[in-house]
Design a protein around this motif. Structure first.
Motif, mmCIF file in Angstrom:
data_model
loop_
_atom_site.group_PDB
_atom_site.id
_atom_site.type_symbol
_atom_site.label_atom_id
_atom_site.label_comp_id
_atom_site.label_asym_id
_atom_site.label_seq_id
_atom_site.Cartn_x
_atom_site.Cartn_y
_atom_site.Cartn_z
ATOM 1 N N ALA A 1 -4.351 -6.068 2.176
ATOM 2 C CA ALA A 1 -5.020 -7.123 2.921
ATOM 3 C C ALA A 1 -4.345 -7.273 4.283
ATOM 4 N N THR A 2 -5.061 -7.833 5.207
ATOM 5 C CA THR A 2 -4.533 -8.007 6.561
ATOM 6 C C THR A 2 -3.260 -8.840 6.524
ATOM 7 N N GLY A 3 -2.217 -8.301 7.133
ATOM 8 C CA GLY A 3 -0.954 -9.014 7.203
ATOM 9 C C GLY A 3 -0.114 -8.956 5.944
ATOM 10 N N LYS A 4 -0.561 -8.208 4.955
ATOM 11 C CA LYS A 4 0.180 -8.114 3.693
ATOM 12 C C LYS A 4 0.558 -6.671 3.398
ATOM 13 N N GLU A 5 1.495 -6.507 2.485
ATOM 14 C CA GLU A 5 1.898 -5.165 2.087
ATOM 15 C C GLU A 5 0.860 -4.567 1.130
ATOM 16 N N ARG A 6 0.847 -3.253 1.088
ATOM 17 C CA ARG A 6 -0.025 -2.563 0.160
ATOM 18 C C ARG A 6 0.415 -2.874 -1.266
ATOM 19 N N GLU A 7 -0.547 -3.074 -2.146
ATOM 20 C CA GLU A 7 -0.218 -3.374 -3.532
ATOM 21 C C GLU A 7 -1.039 -2.519 -4.485
ATOM 22 N N PHE A 8 -0.459 -2.287 -5.642
ATOM 23 C CA PHE A 8 -1.104 -1.522 -6.697
ATOM 24 C C PHE A 8 -2.241 -2.338 -7.307
ATOM 25 N N VAL A 9 -3.345 -1.637 -7.656
ATOM 26 C CA VAL A 9 -4.477 -2.298 -8.302
ATOM 27 C C VAL A 9 -4.677 -1.768 -9.713
ATOM 28 N N ALA A 10 -4.872 -0.454 -9.853
ATOM 29 C CA ALA A 10 -5.151 0.127 -11.162
ATOM 30 C C ALA A 10 -4.940 1.631 -11.101
ATOM 31 N N ALA A 11 -4.689 2.241 -12.271
ATOM 32 C CA ALA A 11 -4.532 3.689 -12.349
ATOM 33 C C ALA A 11 -4.945 4.166 -13.729
ATOM 34 N N ILE A 12 -5.203 5.473 -13.830
ATOM 35 C CA ILE A 12 -5.676 6.052 -15.092
ATOM 36 C C ILE A 12 -5.273 7.512 -15.169
ATOM 37 N N SER B 1 -1.568 11.366 -8.162
ATOM 38 C CA SER B 1 -0.201 11.790 -8.424
ATOM 39 C C SER B 1 -0.214 12.882 -9.484
ATOM 40 N N ASP B 2 0.621 13.897 -9.286
ATOM 41 C CA ASP B 2 0.685 15.011 -10.224
ATOM 42 C C ASP B 2 1.644 14.776 -11.373
ATOM 43 N N TRP B 3 2.367 13.690 -11.373
ATOM 44 C CA TRP B 3 3.355 13.475 -12.433
ATOM 45 C C TRP B 3 3.364 12.019 -12.858
ATOM 46 N N GLY B 4 4.149 11.756 -13.890
ATOM 47 C CA GLY B 4 4.308 10.390 -14.361
ATOM 48 C C GLY B 4 3.113 9.919 -15.150
ATOM 49 N N SER B 5 2.874 8.609 -15.096
ATOM 50 C CA SER B 5 1.831 7.961 -15.865
ATOM 51 C C SER B 5 1.106 6.962 -14.970
ATOM 52 N N PRO B 6 0.006 6.401 -15.447
ATOM 53 C CA PRO B 6 -0.629 5.337 -14.659
ATOM 54 C C PRO B 6 0.336 4.193 -14.349
ATOM 55 N N ARG B 7 1.199 3.861 -15.283
ATOM 56 C CA ARG B 7 2.177 2.800 -15.035
ATOM 57 C C ARG B 7 3.144 3.209 -13.918
ATOM 58 N N THR B 8 3.490 4.485 -13.877
ATOM 59 C CA THR B 8 4.393 4.984 -12.836
ATOM 60 C C THR B 8 3.794 4.784 -11.445
ATOM 61 N N MET B 9 2.483 4.948 -11.342
ATOM 62 C CA MET B 9 1.842 4.810 -10.038
ATOM 63 C C MET B 9 2.019 3.398 -9.476
ATOM 64 N N ALA B 10 2.276 2.449 -10.319
ATOM 65 C CA ALA B 10 2.469 1.081 -9.853
ATOM 66 C C ALA B 10 3.794 0.884 -9.134
ATOM 67 N N THR B 11 4.741 1.793 -9.370
ATOM 68 C CA THR B 11 6.081 1.603 -8.807
ATOM 69 C C THR B 11 6.572 2.753 -7.950
ATOM 70 N N VAL B 12 5.982 3.929 -8.090
ATOM 71 C CA VAL B 12 6.403 5.095 -7.316
ATOM 72 C C VAL B 12 5.249 5.528 -6.416
ATOM 73 N N VAL B 13 5.517 5.684 -5.143
ATOM 74 C CA VAL B 13 4.461 6.013 -4.179
ATOM 75 C C VAL B 13 3.814 7.347 -4.540
ATOM 76 N N ALA C 1 -2.971 -4.101 -12.408
ATOM 77 C CA ALA C 1 -2.171 -5.207 -11.900
ATOM 78 C C ALA C 1 -2.661 -6.490 -12.574
ATOM 79 N N ASP C 2 -1.760 -7.417 -12.778
ATOM 80 C CA ASP C 2 -2.126 -8.671 -13.437
ATOM 81 C C ASP C 2 -3.230 -9.403 -12.681
ATOM 82 N N SER C 3 -3.239 -9.263 -11.380
ATOM 83 C CA SER C 3 -4.197 -10.007 -10.556
ATOM 84 C C SER C 3 -5.648 -9.568 -10.756
ATOM 85 N N VAL C 4 -5.852 -8.376 -11.317
ATOM 86 C CA VAL C 4 -7.222 -7.877 -11.497
ATOM 87 C C VAL C 4 -7.579 -7.657 -12.955
#
Length: 124
Positions: free
Chosen positions: A39-50, A98-110, A60-63
């Motif tokens: 969002a404008t003026g905010k940092e990028r945040e994770f939404v969802a992954a699969i 992302s080629d590695w990790g898990s959907p949960r990993t995408m929430a914390t690793v770019v 993310a809890d917000s969605v």
């Protein structure tokens, strides 16, 4: 890997939108795809992954309970169905891969690969 996102637009609060992101290039079977937003003026945040298999969605809890992520492997495309949209969902939404990790990993690793953003505007 190239990612092409689409589906953004203007919607009233309480409405729905569906975002799509098609992946092409050197995709792998063990990959994960997801969505982030900024969002404008905010940092990028994770939404969802699969996962590439279309399993293990992570939100993310917000969605949680309002957004649903899904994947069509035949089309190498990930979708984000957004329901009950709120004004605070207004943001530029980015698809990621992302080629590695898990959907949960995408929430914390770019993730390694990013698509262009698509703007979602929710009017109140």
């Amino acid at each position: 890997v190239q990612l092409q996102a689409s589906g953004g637009g203007l919607v009233q609060a309480g409405g729905s939108l569906r975002l799509s992101c098609a992946a092409s290039g050197r995709t792998t079977g063990g990959s994960n795809m997801g969505w982030f937003r900024q969002a404008t003026g905010k940092e990028r945040e994770f939404v969802a992954a699969i996962r590439s298999s279309g399993t293990s969605p992570y939100y993310a809890d917000s969605v949680k309970g309002r957004f649903t992520i899904s994947r069509d492997n035949a089309e190498n495309t990930v979708y984000l169905q957004m329901n009950s949209l709120k004004s605070e969902d207004t943001a530029v939404y980015f698809c990621a891969y992302s080629d590695w990790g898990s959907p949960r990993t995408m929430a914390t690793v770019v993730p390694e690969h990013w698509g262009q953003g698509t703007l979602v505007t929710v009017s109140s």
